[in-house]
Design a protein around this motif. Structure first.
Motif, PDB file in Angstrom:
ATOM      1  N   CYS A 256     -16.114  13.180 -66.414  1.00 49.55           N
ATOM      2  CA  CYS A 256     -16.115  11.920 -65.672  1.00 49.55           C
ATOM      3  C   CYS A 256     -14.684  11.408 -65.560  1.00 49.55           C
ATOM      4  CB  CYS A 256     -17.001  10.883 -66.353  1.00 49.55           C
ATOM      5  SG  CYS A 256     -16.290  10.180 -67.856  1.00 49.55           S
ATOM      6  N   PRO A 257     -14.401  10.539 -64.595  1.00 42.86           N
ATOM      7  CA  PRO A 257     -13.053   9.967 -64.486  1.00 42.86           C
ATOM      8  C   PRO A 257     -12.767   9.007 -65.636  1.00 42.86           C
ATOM      9  CG  PRO A 257     -14.513   8.962 -62.879  1.00 42.86           C
ATOM     10  CD  PRO A 257     -15.278  10.098 -63.490  1.00 42.86           C
ATOM     11  N   LEU A 258     -11.506   8.893 -66.005  1.00 42.84           N
ATOM     12  CA  LEU A 258     -11.112   8.015 -67.106  1.00 42.84           C
ATOM     13  C   LEU A 258     -11.471   6.563 -66.826  1.00 42.84           C
ATOM     14  CD1 LEU A 258      -9.675   7.515 -69.815  1.00 42.84           C
ATOM     15  CD2 LEU A 258      -7.500   7.468 -68.562  1.00 42.84           C
ATOM     16  N   ASP A 259     -11.476   6.163 -65.550  1.00 40.65           N
ATOM     17  CA  ASP A 259     -11.727   4.755 -65.260  1.00 40.65           C
ATOM     18  C   ASP A 259     -13.172   4.326 -65.510  1.00 40.65           C
ATOM     19  OD1 ASP A 259     -13.007   5.863 -63.063  1.00 40.65           O
ATOM     20  OD2 ASP A 259     -11.551   5.153 -61.590  1.00 40.65           O
ATOM     21  N   LYS A 260     -14.053   5.267 -65.865  1.00 39.99           N
ATOM     22  CA  LYS A 260     -15.391   4.865 -66.307  1.00 39.99           C
ATOM     23  C   LYS A 260     -15.361   4.278 -67.714  1.00 39.99           C
ATOM     24  CE  LYS A 260     -18.706   7.697 -63.684  1.00 39.99           C
ATOM     25  NZ  LYS A 260     -19.494   6.594 -63.100  1.00 39.99           N
TER      26      LYS A 260
END
Length: 315
Positions: A256-260
């Protein structure tokens, strides 16, 4: 989609107002003989800036701050309190029952046991979800509840750091109830225990920090599989406040992207043991980053090989 089996309601969090910079805290603990292996610049690069430190408040006073509002409303609603699950990492040997005796007497919950969850470290929140679910499953009616409380107040510099991480002082609490409208509904959960022993061996500790993300990936994948959901349906991930560098590794591991990973409280709060998750959820709601109907994951990492993950829906 599985049906809810537990709901977190009435979340309360307390952070001391005194929050010195990480530079000052690192300097102070080094003067006390603690070996902190990261520079202040390296630690700040991972998103940390301040460390909440209790000055005049005792551990009992911090617990009262978060418990009194919850117990007041519980008494008004006629809620039966079956147990208090207490997580405390930085105060070994504390007598849990005595810390809560005044509160239990004041709110007429005098016979309620206080159960201290010790060995799971910073993953005690997910252990408590398991225990509360088991208790509530055999309780008749809908007015039974279990109170989860996390509180830590370092009494020396040696309890403020483990050489790689600084710990702040905080307290938090949440009422755990059977499924119902509103609150933070728990839809699926997993707990993984590797129970590793390190014996203060630098080599073993280094290996732990380089491999623990594999265990996190396992519990996250299991929870999503249990619920029949994909990572794309998850709005946010609330993880133990281990910092942006560690979260980046975890994000790659679970796909998943870090911004999650919610980082809104990381700068001013840092790592607060088992208060991290409840703080982050509250902070995200106040910042309007988490909205009703959103699905989210909570992920905890306890040193020694303890990992937890739950899927929740904000109703």
């Amino acid at each position: 989609m599985t049906s809810p089996h537990l709901t977190l309601t009435d979340i309360q969090v307390y952070l001391p107002s005194f929050r010195p910079s990480i530079e000052q805290v690192i300097e102070d603990i080094k003067e006390d003989g603690v070996s902190f292996r990261l520079s202040a610049a390296e630690y700040r690069d991972s998103g940390f800036a301040q460390v909440p430190i209790a000055q005049d408040e005792s551990l009992e006073q911090m617990i009262n701050r978060v418990c009194v509002p919850i117990l007041s409303r519980a008494r008004e609603e006629g809620i039966r309190l079956g147990a208090i699950l207490f997580a405390c990492v930085t105060n070994p040997g504390v007598q849990a029952q005595s810390l809560f005796s005044g509160l239990l007497h004041e709110f007429a919950y005098g016979d309620t046991p206080v159960i201290q969850t010790e060995e799971y470290g910073c993953a005690a929140l997910h252990l408590s979800l398991y225990l509360a679910k088991a208790y509530l499953a055999v309780e008749p009616g809908s007015n039974a509840a279990v109170l989860f409380v996390a509180a830590d107040r370092a009494i020396s510099s040696h309890h403020r750091s483990d050489s790689y991480m600084l710990y702040g002082d905080a307290a938090s609490a949440a009422l755990l109830r059977k499924s119902g409208p509103g609150g933070q509904q728990t839809l699926a959960d997993r707990l993984k225990v590797d129970a590793l022993v390190y014996d203060d061996s630098p080599e073993r500790i280094k290996m732990y920090f380089s491999t623990f993300y594999l265990a996190v990936r396992q519990v996250v994948k299991q929870v999503l599989r249990d619920a029949g959901m994909s990572m794309g349906e998850i709005r946010l991930i609330f993880c133990s406040n281990l910092g942006l560098n560690t979260w980046s590794t975890l994000a790659r591991a679970i796909g998943c992207p870090l911004d999650k990973f919610y980082a809104g409280a990381l700068e001013y709060a840092g790592h607060l043991h088992n208060t991290d998750i409840l703080l982050n959820v509250n902070d995200a709601i106040q910042a309007d980053s988490l909205k009703r109907g959103d699905f989210y994951l909570t992920v905890t990492v306890g040193f020694g090989g303890y990992y937890g993950c739950s899927l929740h829906k904000y109703e």
